[in-house]
Design a protein around this motif. Structure first.
Motif, short mmCIF file in Angstrom:
data_model
loop_
_atom_site.label_atom_id
_atom_site.label_comp_id
_atom_site.label_asym_id
_atom_site.label_seq_id
_atom_site.Cartn_x
_atom_site.Cartn_y
_atom_site.Cartn_z
N GLY A 147 0.96 0.50 -14.21
CA GLY A 147 -0.83 0.25 -14.18
C GLY A 147 -1.28 1.45 -15.16
O GLY A 147 -2.81 1.77 -14.68
N GLN A 148 -0.63 2.46 -14.26
CA GLN A 148 -1.04 3.87 -14.53
C GLN A 148 -0.95 4.56 -16.30
O GLN A 148 0.19 5.05 -16.68
CB GLN A 148 -0.96 4.85 -14.25
CG GLN A 148 -1.25 4.36 -12.69
CD GLN A 148 -1.10 5.19 -10.77
OE1 GLN A 148 0.18 5.48 -10.92
NE2 GLN A 148 -1.42 5.85 -10.50
N ARG A 155 0.12 -0.93 0.15
CA ARG A 155 -0.03 0.25 -0.36
C ARG A 155 0.88 1.54 0.29
O ARG A 155 0.70 2.04 -0.40
CB ARG A 155 -1.24 0.04 1.26
CG ARG A 155 -1.74 -0.98 1.55
CD ARG A 155 -2.68 -0.57 2.19
NE ARG A 155 -2.66 -0.98 3.81
CZ ARG A 155 -2.42 -0.98 5.00
NH1 ARG A 155 -3.45 0.36 4.88
NH2 ARG A 155 -1.61 -0.98 5.66
N HIS A 207 2.71 -0.26 -10.46
CA HIS A 207 1.36 0.47 -10.20
C HIS A 207 1.61 1.31 -10.98
O HIS A 207 1.15 2.39 -11.76
CB HIS A 207 1.53 0.88 -8.28
CG HIS A 207 0.53 2.14 -8.14
ND1 HIS A 207 -1.06 1.15 -8.20
CD2 HIS A 207 -0.22 2.91 -7.87
CE1 HIS A 207 -1.63 1.76 -8.25
NE2 HIS A 207 -0.61 3.01 -8.14
N ARG A 216 2.78 2.26 -2.92
CA ARG A 216 1.38 2.61 -4.24
C ARG A 216 0.73 3.65 -3.81
O ARG A 216 1.08 4.75 -4.73
CB ARG A 216 0.46 1.42 -4.36
CG ARG A 216 0.42 0.15 -5.47
CD ARG A 216 -0.87 -0.44 -5.20
NE ARG A 216 -0.86 -1.29 -3.76
CZ ARG A 216 -0.86 -2.28 -3.53
NH1 ARG A 216 0.03 -3.22 -4.01
NH2 ARG A 216 -1.50 -2.90 -2.58
N PHE A 244 6.73 -3.04 -6.33
CA PHE A 244 5.05 -2.60 -6.35
C PHE A 244 5.70 -1.53 -6.56
O PHE A 244 4.57 -1.66 -7.59
CB PHE A 244 4.97 -2.10 -5.07
CG PHE A 244 4.60 -3.40 -4.22
CD1 PHE A 244 3.21 -4.49 -4.74
CD2 PHE A 244 4.84 -4.21 -3.10
CE1 PHE A 244 3.23 -5.50 -4.10
CE2 PHE A 244 4.48 -5.31 -1.43
CZ PHE A 244 4.20 -5.80 -3.19
N SER A 245 6.43 -0.53 -7.04
CA SER A 245 5.93 0.67 -7.05
C SER A 245 6.65 1.28 -8.77
O SER A 245 5.49 1.67 -9.15
CB SER A 245 7.35 1.80 -6.61
OG SER A 245 7.58 2.27 -5.44
N ASP A 248 1.23 7.07 -6.57
CA ASP A 248 -0.23 8.38 -6.40
C ASP A 248 0.10 9.41 -5.88
O ASP A 248 -0.65 10.51 -6.39
CB ASP A 248 -1.85 7.18 -5.47
CG ASP A 248 -1.48 5.90 -6.46
OD1 ASP A 248 -1.38 5.76 -7.59
OD2 ASP A 248 -2.20 5.06 -5.57
#
Length: 229
Positions: free
Chosen positions: A87-88, A49, A84, A52, A80-81, A56
């Motif tokens: 995915g954007q 979390r 993420h 991410r 993870f980073s 964000d």
């Protein structure tokens, strides 16, 4: 007859390397993969979390008029980073700087490939195998965001050489690779009001901290600052 106590299984070492900055270990503990550097626990695959949020928060702090922003992620970690960010669709270019060849290999062909294969195959993604501290001082590239996650925080670095990155001179080097209005987001295992002050003294504006509650102990944090336009 009483039931026997459950004895937790010891971690399984999947790989151990002597890298350019010391020992790095990938191990499995239960269902989790963990990265250990010089005996210091760095991260595992339990949550993600806060990693991410690192991405964000940087994207949210950018001016919406910036098209195809370029992000520099400091530290590949468990991926993870990177995953993420990939995915954007808004990010234009995603550059990851990782100094440990073993970590890159674990993602390309090893046990961490399942977390990052799609992101590594994204044409926007570039992996640079070098030390981030040297990179921000030497590169000619500029970015719209720098997501920094190479330590456990400004006051808990993996190696002593990283410490200067969170002081005035190091933050000035981070600002150097940011375009005007660019965002610096720094992951930390605990909030640091002192680091907020250092960010302001280094010229960053709109400094703030977002916290991520954890099951036990102090929350994780993301420190955010914007380079003046």
């Amino acid at each position: 007859m009483s039931a026997p106590y459950d004895i937790p299984e010891p971690p399984e070492i999947l790989d151990r390397r002597e890298g350019p900055y010391g020992e790095v270990v990938l191990r499995r503990h239960g269902g989790l993969l963990q990265i250990i550097a010089n005996g210091c626990f760095l991260m595992d695959t339990s949550d993600g979390r806060s990693e991410r949020l690192l991405v964000d928060a940087a994207l949210a702090a950018l001016d919406a008029r910036v098209t195809g922003p370029r992000v520099l992620i400091g530290g590949l970690g468990v991926g993870f980073s990177l995953a993420h960010a990939a995915g954007q669709s808004r990010w234009g270019r995603i550059t990851v700087v990782e100094r440990e060849p073993a970590v890159v290999e674990w993602h390309r062909t090893g046990p961490l490939a399942g977390l990052s294969a799609r992101a590594l195959a994204d044409p926007r993604t570039e992996i640079v195998e070098t030390d981030l501290v040297a990179y921000v001082h030497e590169t000619c590239d500029t970015f719209d965001a720098l997501c920094l996650d190479i330590d456990n925080g400004p006051g808990w670095t993996v190696t002593e050489d990283n410490g200067g990155l969170y002081a005035h001179a190091g933050l000035t080097a981070c600002a150097r690779v940011l375009n005007p209005g660019g965002v610096l987001a720094v992951w930390s295992a605990r909030p640091s009001p002192e680091f907020e002050g250092t960010l302001r003294n280094a010229g960053f504006r709109q400094v703030r901290t977002e916290e991520i509650p954890v099951a036990r102990g102090v929350p994780d944090a993301v420190h955010i600052g914007v380079r003046p336009g």
